[in-house]
Design an enzyme around this catalytic site. Structure first.
Site, PDB file in Angstrom:
ATOM      1  CB  CYS A  80      -0.874  -0.059   1.157  1.00  0.00           C
ATOM      2  SG  CYS A  80      -2.475   0.995   0.669  1.00  0.00           S
TER       3      CYS A  80
ATOM      4  CG  HIS B 149      -3.501  -3.128   3.793  1.00  0.00           C
ATOM      5  ND1 HIS B 149      -2.497  -2.650   4.715  1.00  0.00           N
ATOM      6  CD2 HIS B 149      -4.397  -2.086   3.296  1.00  0.00           C
ATOM      7  CE1 HIS B 149      -2.566  -1.305   4.173  1.00  0.00           C
ATOM      8  NE2 HIS B 149      -3.264  -1.055   3.421  1.00  0.00           N
TER       9      HIS B 149
ATOM     10  CD  GLU C 106      -0.598  -5.063   6.268  1.00  0.00           C
ATOM     11  OE1 GLU C 106      -0.866  -5.712   5.103  1.00  0.00           O
ATOM     12  OE2 GLU C 106      -0.986  -4.136   6.176  1.00  0.00           O
TER      13      GLU C 106
HETATM   14  N1  GLN Z   1      -3.609   6.345   0.229  1.00  0.00           N
HETATM   15  C1  GLN Z   1      -2.327   5.987   1.206  1.00  0.00           C
HETATM   16  C2  GLN Z   1      -1.044   6.964   0.720  1.00  0.00           C
HETATM   17  O1  GLN Z   1      -0.902   6.970  -0.390  1.00  0.00           O
HETATM   18  C3  GLN Z   1      -1.932   4.379   1.502  1.00  0.00           C
HETATM   19  C4  GLN Z   1      -3.084   4.030   2.212  1.00  0.00           C
HETATM   20  C5  GLN Z   1      -2.832   2.783   2.883  1.00  0.00           C
HETATM   21  O2  GLN Z   1      -1.398   2.328   3.018  1.00  0.00           O
HETATM   22  N2  GLN Z   1      -3.568   1.906   3.585  1.00  0.00           N
HETATM   23  O3  GLN Z   1      -0.201   7.250   1.574  1.00  0.00           O
END
Ligand code: GLN
Length: 196
Positions: A85, A177, A179
């Site tokens: 992410c 995610h 995890e």
């Molecule tokens: N949208 C977030 C970002 O760009 C990432 C979101 C997340 O890690 N759950 O920082």
């Protein structure tokens, strides 16, 4: 192999990654010969075979990486990097946000928040190339996607909005995610890539 996994612990889903790697190492029968440690300063990276860049807020994590003098040590890290992410945003070569000091380790262009705001977060079951045992239950939270991946990048999964899982060399990046939810197949795949 004695294996040491570092989890970048500046902001975001740190404890979830620690738990998931501990579980994955156990499932690969390396639990007793391995360690999962937090990384906040360059010295913490010493002896690590892998580093996880967790989800969180990529602009904040990028700023803290610079503040803690971790940019060059991570960029030059010799082990594999598991980026999820916000981590996928950080590890890319190109990002649609000038506040991110990209690590340039996976040759891809990433759009932050590609699915919209928090309330557009969702869960869905997706196929991931090379991951056996059926679909992966993927949790997307203000997730990014890659809109372009270079020739050296292997795309493992994509949705209509863009690419959501890639590998390049020892590194892996996922826009969701893994995890969360107890399915450690992607952690295990990554650990096997780095020789566990
Ligand atoms: N949208 C977030 C970002 O760009 C990432 C979101 C997340 O890690 N759950 O920082």
């Amino acid at each position: 192999m004695d294996v040491k996994i570092g989890i970048l612990a500046l902001q975001g889903n740190v404890s979830e990654h620690i738990d998931a790697f501990v579980l994955a190492l156990d499932r690969l029968d390396c639990g007793s010969s391995s360690a999962v440690v937090t990384v906040r300063h360059p010295a913490d990276l010493e002896g690590c075979h892998a580093l996880a860049l967790p989800g969180g807020e990529s602009t904040t994590i990028s700023r803290l990486i610079d503040k803690n003098h971790l940019y060059e040590p991570i960029r030059n890290f010799s082990g594999g990097i598991f980026a999820t992410c916000a981590g996928m945003v950080l590890i890319a070569t190109h990002v649609d946000d000038a506040r991110i000091n990209t690590l340039n380790l996976i040759d891809m262009t990433v759009d932050r928040n590609a699915f919209g705001r928090q309330r557009e977060s969702f869960e869905t079951d997706i196929p991931i190339a090379g991951v056996d045992g059926g679909l992966f239950h993927a949790i997307f939270i203000r997730a990014p996607v890659a809109t372009h991946a270079g020739a050296g990048v292997t795309v493992l999964s994509r949705l209509d909005q863009g690419i959501v899982a890639v590998e390049q060399g020892k590194h892996m990046a996922l826009s969701f995610h893994p995890e969360l939810g107890g399915d450690t197949r992607l952690h295990e795949r990554f650990l096997k890539k780095i020789g566990v």
